[in-house]
Write an enzyme that holds these catalytic residues in place. Sequence first.
Site, short mmCIF file in Angstrom:
data_model
loop_
_atom_site.label_atom_id
_atom_site.label_comp_id
_atom_site.label_asym_id
_atom_site.label_seq_id
_atom_site.Cartn_x
_atom_site.Cartn_y
_atom_site.Cartn_z
CG ASP A 93 -2.06 0.98 1.12
OD1 ASP A 93 -2.92 0.99 1.99
OD2 ASP A 93 -2.06 1.74 0.12
N GLY A 96 -0.33 6.74 2.02
CA GLY A 96 -1.22 7.86 2.32
C GLY A 96 -2.22 7.52 3.41
CG ASP A 147 -4.66 6.75 -1.90
OD1 ASP A 147 -3.67 6.54 -1.15
OD2 ASP A 147 -5.72 6.15 -1.81
CD GLN A 190 -9.47 7.53 -2.24
OE1 GLN A 190 -10.53 7.51 -1.60
NE2 GLN A 190 -8.42 6.80 -1.86
CG ASP A 267 -5.96 -5.04 2.17
OD1 ASP A 267 -6.44 -4.19 1.40
OD2 ASP A 267 -5.67 -4.79 3.37
CB CYS A 305 -11.61 -25.90 10.02
SG CYS A 305 -10.16 -24.99 9.48
CB CYS A 307 -6.59 -24.78 9.52
SG CYS A 307 -6.94 -24.51 11.26
CB CYS A 310 -9.41 -27.26 12.90
SG CYS A 310 -10.03 -25.58 13.16
CG HIS A 336 -9.50 -21.32 12.50
ND1 HIS A 336 -10.01 -22.47 11.93
CD2 HIS A 336 -10.53 -20.43 12.57
CE1 HIS A 336 -11.30 -22.31 11.67
NE2 HIS A 336 -11.64 -21.07 12.05
O1 LIG Z 1 -8.31 4.76 0.25
C1 LIG Z 1 -7.37 4.01 0.58
N1 LIG Z 1 -6.14 4.18 0.03
C2 LIG Z 1 -5.07 3.42 0.39
N2 LIG Z 1 -5.16 2.45 1.31
C3 LIG Z 1 -6.38 2.22 1.92
C4 LIG Z 1 -6.47 1.21 2.91
C5 LIG Z 1 -7.69 0.99 3.55
N3 LIG Z 1 -8.06 0.14 4.57
C6 LIG Z 1 -9.36 0.39 4.80
N4 LIG Z 1 -10.11 -0.22 5.74
C7 LIG Z 1 -9.51 -1.23 6.63
C8 LIG Z 1 -8.88 -0.59 7.79
C9 LIG Z 1 -7.72 -0.95 8.39
C10 LIG Z 1 -7.39 -0.13 9.50
C11 LIG Z 1 -8.31 0.84 9.74
S1 LIG Z 1 -9.58 0.74 8.58
N5 LIG Z 1 -9.86 1.34 3.97
C12 LIG Z 1 -8.83 1.75 3.18
C13 LIG Z 1 -8.77 2.73 2.20
C14 LIG Z 1 -7.52 2.98 1.58
ZN LIG Z 2 -9.24 -24.31 11.43
#
Ligand SMILES: O=c1[nH]cnc2cc3nc(NCc4cccs4)[nH]c3cc12
Ligand SMILES: [Zn+2]
Length: 374
Positions: A93, A96, A147, A190, A267, A305, A307, A310, A336
Amino acid sequence: MAVKYELIKTCAQTGARLGRLHTPHGIIDTPTFMPVGTQASVKGMSPEELKSLGAQIILSNTYHLFLRPGNELVKEAGGLHRFMNWDRPILTDSGGFQVFSLSEMRKITEEGVEFRSHINGDKLRLTPESATQVQNDLGADIIMAFDECPPYPAEYAYVKQSTERTSRWAERCLKAHGRSHDQALFGIVQGGMHKDLRKQSALDLTSLDFPGYAMGGLSVGEPKPLMYEMLEETIPFLPSDKPRYLMGVGSPDALLDGSIRGVDMFDCVLPTRIARNGTLMTSQGRMVVRNAKYTNDFSPLDPECTCYACQNYSRAYIRHLIKADEMFGLRLTTIHNLHFLVQLMVQVREAIREDRLGTFRDEFFEKYGMARNE
Ligand SMILES: O=c1[nH]cnc2cc3nc(NCc4cccs4)[nH]c3cc12
Ligand SMILES: [Zn+2]
């Protein structure tokens, strides 16, 4: 070779797709769930354990690795794959989102973001160019455009201005990345919770021709129906021959409902995070194994399961380990939960292949205890 998406088929019952994503470190069958290894480690898991539960690709975070140990050190080590001994695909990632969810003292300008390290308070900056360079140094197979993920809720005017800036930043990332890379740079759509801004953002980014597109700005506390509405507003403007990645989404119901709407990659920290407080995802719904009712329960976490946890240990044993704060307990619950989600995606791909993902979703929700209309 570069990253290339191959659309195998679309499910006759839903908008879901079966695909294969070719990368320099192997082929990923989609739809797929990516375990999160924020600091170059999926907490408590070895690469061998991740492979044995079926993980095809893992995610790491540019923000964290930029702060510690630094992209230069990882580059000197030969890149993330060598550093963490993971020879399958990696996605990073862009940083940002983590700046805004973790650091203090943030200042955002057209140039980029200034912030203080949440580790030692150092004043730092990330720009589209530097975030791209850090990811080039880390060497992930798929990297993300730098971003801004607007807060939720946010004023329309702010989301508009932020989304337009993110589109300008995306172009700067593409220029900084160049095209002579095996690494694929994905754009991030976005637009907040506004249909017109989602459409505009998708049009801006697809005009730049990225090899894949993420939908950002979601899973930020909005109600799930609103998230699905934004997916339905965005996906029609994304090319069908490129992968779609819904960032930060990973509950079983959202993986199913996202796949049905045409999402190919997911993810989320959820499975690993809730595992660490003893909460399990099972075919019968969520289970809190530290609950007293499991004290003398010598059956497996999930009878269905396969895994390692389990197959070899009981609820009573794992409950004991969690209560006694034994590390092995957290490893077993993590194994798990990751196995559960990774294998759920195996079943999703099977259902798409047989044109029955809608039926599979309803049956899963029934067993998992989700109200059908959720
Ligand atoms: O616009 C995004 N841009 C780049 N990475 C992200 C990661 C992101 N992760 C979540 N939600 C899951 C979360 C993980 C921790 C707090 S909320 N929403 C997300 C939006 C973005
Ligand atoms: Zn399991």
